[in-house]
Design a protein around this motif. Structure first.
Motif, PDB file in Angstrom:
ATOM      1  N   MET A  34      10.412  -7.794  16.294  1.00 54.12           N
ATOM      2  CA  MET A  34       9.030  -7.358  16.152  1.00 54.12           C
ATOM      3  C   MET A  34       8.886  -6.272  15.090  1.00 54.12           C
ATOM      4  N   GLU A  35       9.989  -5.600  14.756  1.00 52.49           N
ATOM      5  CA  GLU A  35       9.952  -4.517  13.775  1.00 52.49           C
ATOM      6  C   GLU A  35      10.092  -5.013  12.342  1.00 52.49           C
ATOM      7  N   LEU A  36      10.357  -6.304  12.155  1.00 49.87           N
ATOM      8  CA  LEU A  36      10.573  -6.825  10.803  1.00 49.87           C
ATOM      9  C   LEU A  36       9.356  -6.652   9.898  1.00 49.87           C
ATOM     10  N   PRO A  37       8.116  -6.926  10.363  1.00 47.05           N
ATOM     11  CA  PRO A  37       6.953  -6.680   9.486  1.00 47.05           C
ATOM     12  C   PRO A  37       6.827  -5.215   9.059  1.00 47.05           C
ATOM     13  N   SER A  38       7.207  -4.287   9.961  1.00 48.11           N
ATOM     14  CA  SER A  38       7.115  -2.870   9.599  1.00 48.11           C
ATOM     15  C   SER A  38       8.095  -2.515   8.490  1.00 48.11           C
ATOM     16  N   LEU A  39       9.201  -3.246   8.396  1.00 49.81           N
ATOM     17  CA  LEU A  39      10.158  -3.008   7.318  1.00 49.81           C
ATOM     18  C   LEU A  39       9.502  -3.253   5.962  1.00 49.81           C
ATOM     19  N   ILE A  40       8.730  -4.330   5.872  1.00 49.74           N
ATOM     20  CA  ILE A  40       8.017  -4.637   4.621  1.00 49.74           C
ATOM     21  C   ILE A  40       6.967  -3.566   4.337  1.00 49.74           C
ATOM     22  N   SER A  41       6.226  -3.192   5.377  1.00 50.33           N
ATOM     23  CA  SER A  41       5.164  -2.192   5.180  1.00 50.33           C
ATOM     24  C   SER A  41       5.742  -0.834   4.789  1.00 50.33           C
ATOM     25  N   HIS A  42       6.913  -0.496   5.289  1.00 45.66           N
ATOM     26  CA  HIS A  42       7.527   0.779   4.940  1.00 45.66           C
ATOM     27  C   HIS A  42       7.891   0.838   3.461  1.00 45.66           C
ATOM     28  N   ILE A  43       8.387  -0.266   2.937  1.00 45.44           N
ATOM     29  CA  ILE A  43       8.730  -0.300   1.507  1.00 45.44           C
ATOM     30  C   ILE A  43       7.462  -0.219   0.655  1.00 45.44           C
ATOM     31  N   LEU A  44       6.452  -1.023   1.028  1.00 46.77           N
ATOM     32  CA  LEU A  44       5.215  -1.048   0.242  1.00 46.77           C
ATOM     33  C   LEU A  44       4.417   0.240   0.404  1.00 46.77           C
ATOM     34  N   SER A  45       4.670   0.969   1.487  1.00 47.33           N
ATOM     35  CA  SER A  45       3.922   2.199   1.751  1.00 47.33           C
ATOM     36  C   SER A  45       4.109   3.230   0.651  1.00 47.33           C
ATOM     37  N   TYR A  46       5.223   3.155  -0.057  1.00 46.11           N
ATOM     38  CA  TYR A  46       5.490   4.135  -1.113  1.00 46.11           C
ATOM     39  C   TYR A  46       4.589   3.940  -2.329  1.00 46.11           C
ATOM     40  N   THR A  47       3.855   2.832  -2.386  1.00 45.41           N
ATOM     41  CA  THR A  47       2.894   2.659  -3.480  1.00 45.41           C
ATOM     42  C   THR A  47       1.720   3.631  -3.352  1.00 45.41           C
ATOM     43  N   ARG A  48       1.600   4.274  -2.183  1.00 43.75           N
ATOM     44  CA  ARG A  48       0.540   5.271  -2.033  1.00 43.75           C
ATOM     45  C   ARG A  48       0.775   6.453  -2.972  1.00 43.75           C
ATOM     46  N   LEU A  49       2.012   6.645  -3.425  1.00 40.27           N
ATOM     47  CA  LEU A  49       2.283   7.672  -4.429  1.00 40.27           C
ATOM     48  C   LEU A  49       1.407   7.460  -5.661  1.00 40.27           C
ATOM     49  N   ILE A  50       1.299   6.208  -6.072  1.00 45.13           N
ATOM     50  CA  ILE A  50       0.506   5.876  -7.266  1.00 45.13           C
ATOM     51  C   ILE A  50      -0.978   5.892  -6.940  1.00 45.13           C
ATOM     52  N   GLY A  51      -1.330   5.424  -5.742  1.00 41.24           N
ATOM     53  CA  GLY A  51      -2.743   5.392  -5.357  1.00 41.24           C
ATOM     54  C   GLY A  51      -3.361   6.778  -5.365  1.00 41.24           C
ATOM     55  N   ILE A  52      -2.664   7.754  -4.803  1.00 43.22           N
ATOM     56  CA  ILE A  52      -3.197   9.122  -4.752  1.00 43.22           C
ATOM     57  C   ILE A  52      -3.226   9.733  -6.146  1.00 43.22           C
ATOM     58  N   LEU A  53      -2.173   9.482  -6.945  1.00 43.25           N
ATOM     59  CA  LEU A  53      -2.149   9.975  -8.330  1.00 43.25           C
ATOM     60  C   LEU A  53      -3.327   9.404  -9.113  1.00 43.25           C
ATOM     61  N   LEU A  54      -3.538   8.109  -9.030  1.00 42.29           N
ATOM     62  CA  LEU A  54      -4.611   7.447  -9.778  1.00 42.29           C
ATOM     63  C   LEU A  54      -5.981   7.946  -9.326  1.00 42.29           C
ATOM     64  N   ALA A  55      -6.172   8.122  -8.009  1.00 45.02           N
ATOM     65  CA  ALA A  55      -7.453   8.610  -7.494  1.00 45.02           C
ATOM     66  C   ALA A  55      -7.757   9.998  -8.037  1.00 45.02           C
ATOM     67  N   SER A  56      -6.733  10.869  -8.090  1.00 45.07           N
ATOM     68  CA  SER A  56      -6.924  12.229  -8.593  1.00 45.07           C
ATOM     69  C   SER A  56      -7.279  12.218 -10.075  1.00 45.07           C
ATOM     70  N   VAL A  57      -6.572  11.381 -10.850  1.00 51.50           N
ATOM     71  CA  VAL A  57      -6.821  11.308 -12.294  1.00 51.50           C
ATOM     72  C   VAL A  57      -8.223  10.781 -12.579  1.00 51.50           C
ATOM     73  N   ILE A  58      -8.619   9.710 -11.901  1.00 48.16           N
ATOM     74  CA  ILE A  58      -9.929   9.090 -12.156  1.00 48.16           C
ATOM     75  C   ILE A  58     -11.052  10.030 -11.733  1.00 48.16           C
ATOM     76  N   LEU A  59     -10.907  10.692 -10.574  1.00 42.10           N
ATOM     77  CA  LEU A  59     -11.941  11.622 -10.125  1.00 42.10           C
ATOM     78  C   LEU A  59     -12.093  12.771 -11.113  1.00 42.10           C
ATOM     79  N   ALA A  60     -10.993  13.292 -11.625  1.00 42.82           N
ATOM     80  CA  ALA A  60     -11.050  14.366 -12.619  1.00 42.82           C
ATOM     81  C   ALA A  60     -11.753  13.891 -13.886  1.00 42.82           C
ATOM     82  N   GLN A  61     -11.448  12.677 -14.312  1.00 42.18           N
ATOM     83  CA  GLN A  61     -12.067  12.143 -15.532  1.00 42.18           C
ATOM     84  C   GLN A  61     -13.558  11.908 -15.345  1.00 42.18           C
ATOM     85  N   VAL A  62     -13.972  11.473 -14.156  1.00 42.05           N
ATOM     86  CA  VAL A  62     -15.409  11.277 -13.881  1.00 42.05           C
ATOM     87  C   VAL A  62     -16.142  12.613 -13.936  1.00 42.05           C
ATOM     88  N   ILE A  63     -15.556  13.649 -13.337  1.00 47.22           N
ATOM     89  CA  ILE A  63     -16.168  14.988 -13.359  1.00 47.22           C
ATOM     90  C   ILE A  63     -16.282  15.477 -14.803  1.00 47.22           C
TER      91      ILE A  63
END
Length: 646
Positions: A534-563
């Motif tokens: 049952m934990e196998l799907p969480s293994l995939i999500s744990h690896i993909l979860s690190y893409t949030r590093l880019i999501g937060i970076l991109l959100a900060s950059v775009i918000l700054a550029q809009v301002i």
């Protein structure tokens, strides 16, 4: 050992009763032993006869605690040395100020109460309506008078005589004197409460108001003089005796701690047995102290036990502050990896990467430096509103703020470095070509974040394998390898799908992925049971979860550029719009800085706690609590070079 808590050893010490006091004191001052209850089989061999005088120490401790609380505090210039209990009691008996200090304290309290009563009466006289009557008429055996004040005073003045029998009123501009029969006090009280008026009883006095004011002023002056004389005497006594009294109280507290821990000892006819956990690195120090105190007349032996030792974290000074985050999550057990060093390296990188802006990084770095300076050197008068500072202090202590400020600083430096590479300065770009552009290089960044996820998850499984292997849990170690194989099977298969490669021969990498995935699943099913699937799907999500590093970076950059975009375009229009644009720039950037502070911190810690720790870390360790406490006013019996940092 790197990434491991300090190695612990359970030791049993046997000493002669004649060395009891100096040995217990040395154990306390060394602070290297967590004393445990003796096992039953050992305790049964001893009769547990203990001739320590608990009551005497307890009585002295209570006496000096009370005495110290009555004195004014003075920082001692020197520390006091008390070699044993006999010397401590002798010094305690030499302090003969207790009765006089108690008397002064009682008289000061009485003078304060008298002053309060006199000042309250004076205040009441000044608020009373003007009258030339003898004040004796307002308080007799049959008549009680009250000073009435409040918003509905006029209504009271016009209706009171109707509501309260035999109520006589003397009206004033801001207050009224109401005189009633003492039999009507309850009825009067209910009435004024219903009108929400302020009522104050007028004490029995005689003579005109002016004469009473002069009399009270005289009494106030007399009481103040008496109070100041008592305070001056107490100040002189405190200045002379407080350092010794506080030192004796501290030593008595230490003796009480020793008496508490003695209950865990085993007492024979001539010997005492002590057992507990000691860090292996401190064994030599402990033996040296015991040898010196007992003239080599002691036995110290290692006890082999299957009991899990308590945990003492042992990290370099540079990374020790990050222990706060590990303890916040859970203290590691003594037989598993201590992830403090990993957290200290990875968290600042994640934090700085998700900010990726020179301006934001510089603001956080300077803000952390300012906060540390303010905590270490608090201003006499703060410009921060008290409700805000009080609210912050209820959430986190100054020690917690210090840890957070220091932990943010390395991440802020990394954010500045990456901001230069990305050419991001509060969302603006300087006139040079970025080494790497966040927006155009988004696919590359997503790929990098994915590989970071693979590396972190894989490293977690490797640590889980090594830890289980080290403690003899071979079955669980095999299970960790199974999960590692499954993870890499999923990664290789996913890359083949992304690159539109064949999913069978002649693509041997995909075949390897099938082998790893199927083999890994079989391994962890065998070792951990069917429910682990049952934990196998969480293994995939744990690896993909690190893409949030880019999501937060991109959100900060775009918000700054809009301002910045809104601000720049507002400058080409009217002055009011330009002013509005400046406001939007300032408020918007402050908002983005706040997001850049909290979101990367929370998400960076989460990626480590959830996606990484879950692969090897169980926590719930028992903290090492040595028999020790800090001395502030007394001298340690152990030489400075023998003391341990604690």
């Amino acid at each position: 050992m790197l990434l491991k808590p300090a190695r612990m050893s359970r030791e049993r010490i046997i000493i002669s009763k004649e060395h009891r006091q100096p040995v217990i004191t040395a154990l306390h001052d060394l602070g290297v032993m967590q004393i445990e209850q003796l096992p039953e089989n050992v305790a049964e061999m001893l009769n547990k006869s203990d001739d320590l005088d608990y009551r005497q120490i307890s009585d002295y401790d209570q006496k000096f605690r009370s005495l110290e609380s009555m004195l004014y505090k003075y920082e001692p210039k020197d520390k006091y040395s008390m070699e044993d209990t006999a010397e401590l009691i002798k010094k305690a008996d030499s302090v003969t100020i207790t009765e006089r200090v108690a008397q002064i304290t009682r008289e000061m309290a009485s003078a304060e109460a008298e002053l309060k009563e006199l000042r309250d009466t004076m205040n009441l006289l000044k608020r009373m309506p003007h009258t030339r009557h003898d004040l004796a008429i307002f308080g007799t055996d049959k008549i009680a008078s009250f000073l009435v004040e409040g918003r509905d005073l006029q209504k009271f003045n016009s209706e009171a005589h109707k509501e309260i029998k035999e109520c006589v009123i003397l009206k004033g501009e801001y207050s009224t004197i109401a005189s009633i029969s003492r039999d009507s006090e309850k009825e009067f009280g209910n009435y004024v409460r219903s009108m929400k008026l302020s009522v104050e009883a007028i004490p029995k006095m005689s003579g005109p108001v002016s004469a009473n004011e002069k009399l009270i002023e005289s009494k106030i002056s007399e009481s103040e003089s008496k109070y100041e004389a008592l305070k001056s005497e107490l100040t002189n006594i405190s200045e002379i005796h407080y350092p010794l009294v506080s030192a004796i109280r501290e030593q008595l507290d230490l003796e009480m701690e020793k008496l508490d821990v003695v209950s865990k000892f085993g007492f024979g006819i001539n010997v005492i047995a002590i057992e507990g956990w000691v860090p292996e690195e401190d064994l030599h120090r402990l033996r040296s102290a015991l040898k010196r105190i007992t003239n080599d007349g002691f036995i110290m032996e290692k006890i082999h036990t299957k009991e899990l030792p308590p945990t003492k974290l042992s990290n370099p000074v540079t990374t020790r502050l990050f222990e706060f985050f590990i303890r916040f999550y859970s203290l590691p057990k003594s037989d598993e990896f201590d992830p403090t060093l990993i957290f200290a390296v990875v968290f600042p990188i994640f934090f700085g990467f998700m900010i990726g802006d020179v301006g934001y990084g510089a603001v956080m770095l300077l803000g952390s430096i300012w906060l540390l300076h303010r905590i270490r050197h608090p201003p006499k008068k703060s410009h921060i509103p008290k409700p805000i500072s009080k609210f912050v202090n209820t959430i986190i202590s100054n020690n917690g703020l210090t840890v957070l400020a220091k932990s943010i600083m390395p991440g802020a430096v990394i954010a500045i470095f990456l901001g230069v590479i990305f050419n991001e300065y509060f969302g603006f770009q300087l006139p040079y070509t970025a080494i790497f552009n966040v927006e155009t290089g988004l696919p590359t960044l997503l790929l990098v974040s994915g590989w970071i996820g693979v590396a972190m998850v894989s490293f977690g499984f490797v640590l889980g394998f090594l830890n289980n292997l080290a403690i003899g849990h071979k079955k669980h170690a095999v299970g960790r390898i199974g999960w590692l194989m499954a993870a890499w099977g999923i990664v290789i298969f996913g890359l083949a799908v992304l690159h539109k490669q064949p999913l069978w021969f002649p693509n041997y990498s995909v075949v390897l992925a099938y082998f790893l995935l199927i083999g890994g699943i079989i391994m962890f099913l065998v070792t951990e049971g069917f429910e682990s699937l049952m934990e196998l799907p969480s293994l995939i999500s744990h690896i993909l979860s690190y893409t949030r590093l880019i999501g937060i970076l991109l959100a900060s950059v775009i918000l700054a550029q809009v301002i910045d975009f809104i601000f720049m375009h507002s400058l080409t229009h009217s002055i009011p719009l330009a002013i509005l644009g400046i406001v939007i720039l300032i408020v918007g950037q402050l908002f983005n800085i706040a997001i850049a502070l909290f979101e990367p911190g929370i998400q960076g810690a989460r990626l480590i706690y959830v996606e990484f720790f879950s692969k090897f870390f169980s926590g719930n360790g028992r903290e090492f609590r040595p028999f020790a406490s800090r001395r502030q006013r007394t001298v340690s019996t152990v030489k400075d070079e023998q003391l341990i940092q604690r």
